[in-house]
Design an enzyme around this catalytic site. Structure first.
Site, mmCIF file in Angstrom:
data_model
loop_
_atom_site.group_PDB
_atom_site.id
_atom_site.type_symbol
_atom_site.label_atom_id
_atom_site.label_comp_id
_atom_site.label_asym_id
_atom_site.label_seq_id
_atom_site.Cartn_x
_atom_site.Cartn_y
_atom_site.Cartn_z
ATOM 1 C CE LYS A 1 -2.542 10.715 -6.034
ATOM 2 N NZ LYS A 1 -2.762 9.823 -7.196
ATOM 3 C CG HIS B 1 -2.414 3.672 0.548
ATOM 4 N ND1 HIS B 1 -3.617 2.993 0.596
ATOM 5 C CD2 HIS B 1 -2.704 4.930 0.128
ATOM 6 C CE1 HIS B 1 -4.590 3.803 0.211
ATOM 7 N NE2 HIS B 1 -4.064 4.979 -0.076
ATOM 8 C CD GLU C 1 -3.174 -0.386 1.634
ATOM 9 O OE1 GLU C 1 -3.875 0.301 0.874
ATOM 10 O OE2 GLU C 1 -2.681 0.056 2.712
ATOM 11 N NE ARG D 1 -4.465 6.020 -12.503
ATOM 12 C CZ ARG D 1 -4.638 5.972 -11.180
ATOM 13 N NH1 ARG D 1 -5.166 4.911 -10.612
ATOM 14 N NH2 ARG D 1 -4.261 6.997 -10.420
ATOM 15 C CB SER E 1 -1.431 7.413 -3.385
ATOM 16 O OG SER E 1 -2.031 7.697 -4.631
ATOM 17 C CB CYS F 1 -6.757 5.621 2.279
ATOM 18 S SG CYS F 1 -6.231 7.102 1.338
#
Length: 305
Positions: free
Chosen positions: A163, A235, A237, A249, A192, A142
């Site tokens: 985003k 991502h 992972e 969040r 993300s 990233c």
């Protein structure tokens, strides 16, 4: 073969519970095997979560892995206990005279900053140059991948109007690549980020080859053979609930955020998300580890010579 971790590192218990083979350094020392030495330069705020994610992937390979945690020398993290950092991390200035078979440079939630505005940018440039003489293969993830491709090739990152957030379909555009052995033609990857790398600018940089791409969110995985590096902007992972944690969040903080696309069943945040990328995550990192094993010198001191 297992991954070698300190018995007191949280990832030791997490991976053991998941069935991943883990051993202590003391036990590994009794085996007549040269393990692959893989470093994790962890730039993420949630250090322990990130440790677990990458240890899980590289620890699932058939090879013995000596996993080393590295931090920037002067930067002080605010989200992980100082005791944890002191016990398990070494500053870059302490390890820079050592050799590594592989290094992962993680992302960091600082996309809104120009690279030169990052407080540890000068030392990170030193790290990236150091990989050319002390690391056999480097994997930038990233923001870490964007930083590397900018540093070595001058390819800039660009802010997105909104985003890129969710699980997006990707294409395998280089099926003969050894890094993509076993990959499907079409699959999803968690995304993300507020920034992107543009395909035309990557194509214009000599020595770069795109391996994975998405019609919606652009290039994903780029090989840089000249610098013995891979750059991934998304991502693999991530845990099953990482996007959920980020969404919850932002909702809790009153920040405007869209429901992550193609993540929740029926795009309904009240339903548990489904992990549809796990197998390809293991394939990619397993293939990377295997390529390192096939090509790294047996005498680790020969790396970079």
């Amino acid at each position: 073969m297992p991954i070698t971790l300190p018995a007191t590192l949280p990832a030791f218990d997490v991976l053991t519970h998941e069935g991943v083979m883990v051993m202590t350094p003391e036990r590994a020392a009794r085996q007549d095997i040269r393990p692959l030495r893989i470093g994790l330069l962890n730039l993420m705020p949630k250090k322990i979560q990130t440790e677990n994610q990458f240890a899980r992937l590289i620890g699932a390979t058939p090879l013995q892995i000596d996993f080393q945690l590295i931090r920037m020398t002067e930067h002080q993290t605010k989200n992980t206990a100082a005791e944890h950092m002191a016990a398990f991390y070494r500053p870059f200035q302490e390890v820079k005279h050592e050799k590594f078979d592989g290094l992962i440079i993680t992302g960091a939630p600082i996309e809104h900053l120009d690279f030169s505005e990052v407080t540890y940018w000068d030392e990170l440039c030193e790290v990236m140059d150091w990989t050319q003489t002390h690391v056999h293969s480097t994997f930038g993830v990233c923001w870490g991948g964007m930083a590397m491709i900018y540093h070595f090739h001058g390819v800039p990152k660009h802010m997105l109007a909104a985003k890129a957030f969710g699980c997006f379909r990707h294409r395998n555009v280089a099926p003969v690549s050894p890094y993509l052995r076993g990959f499907s033609d079409d699959f999803v990857i968690p995304v993300s980020r507020w920034t992107e790398m543009r395909q035309d600018e990557i194509d214009a940089a000599p020595g770069l080859r795109t391996l994975l791409a998405s019609d919606e969110v652009g290039p994903c995985l780029v090989e840089d053979a000249g610098h013995r590096a891979l750059y991934i902007f998304n991502h693999f992972e991530y845990d099953s609930d990482t996007l959920k944690q980020e969404y919850d969040r932002d909702i809790g903080n009153g920040k405007p955020i869209n429901v992550p696309r193609n993540y929740y069943p029926d795009d309904d945040p009240t339903k548990p998300p489904l992990n549809r990328w796990r197998s390809h995550a293991h394939l990619l990192y397993g293939n990377w580890i295997n390529e390192i094993y096939q090509s790294t010198p047996y005498d680790i001191q020969q790396i970079g010579r």
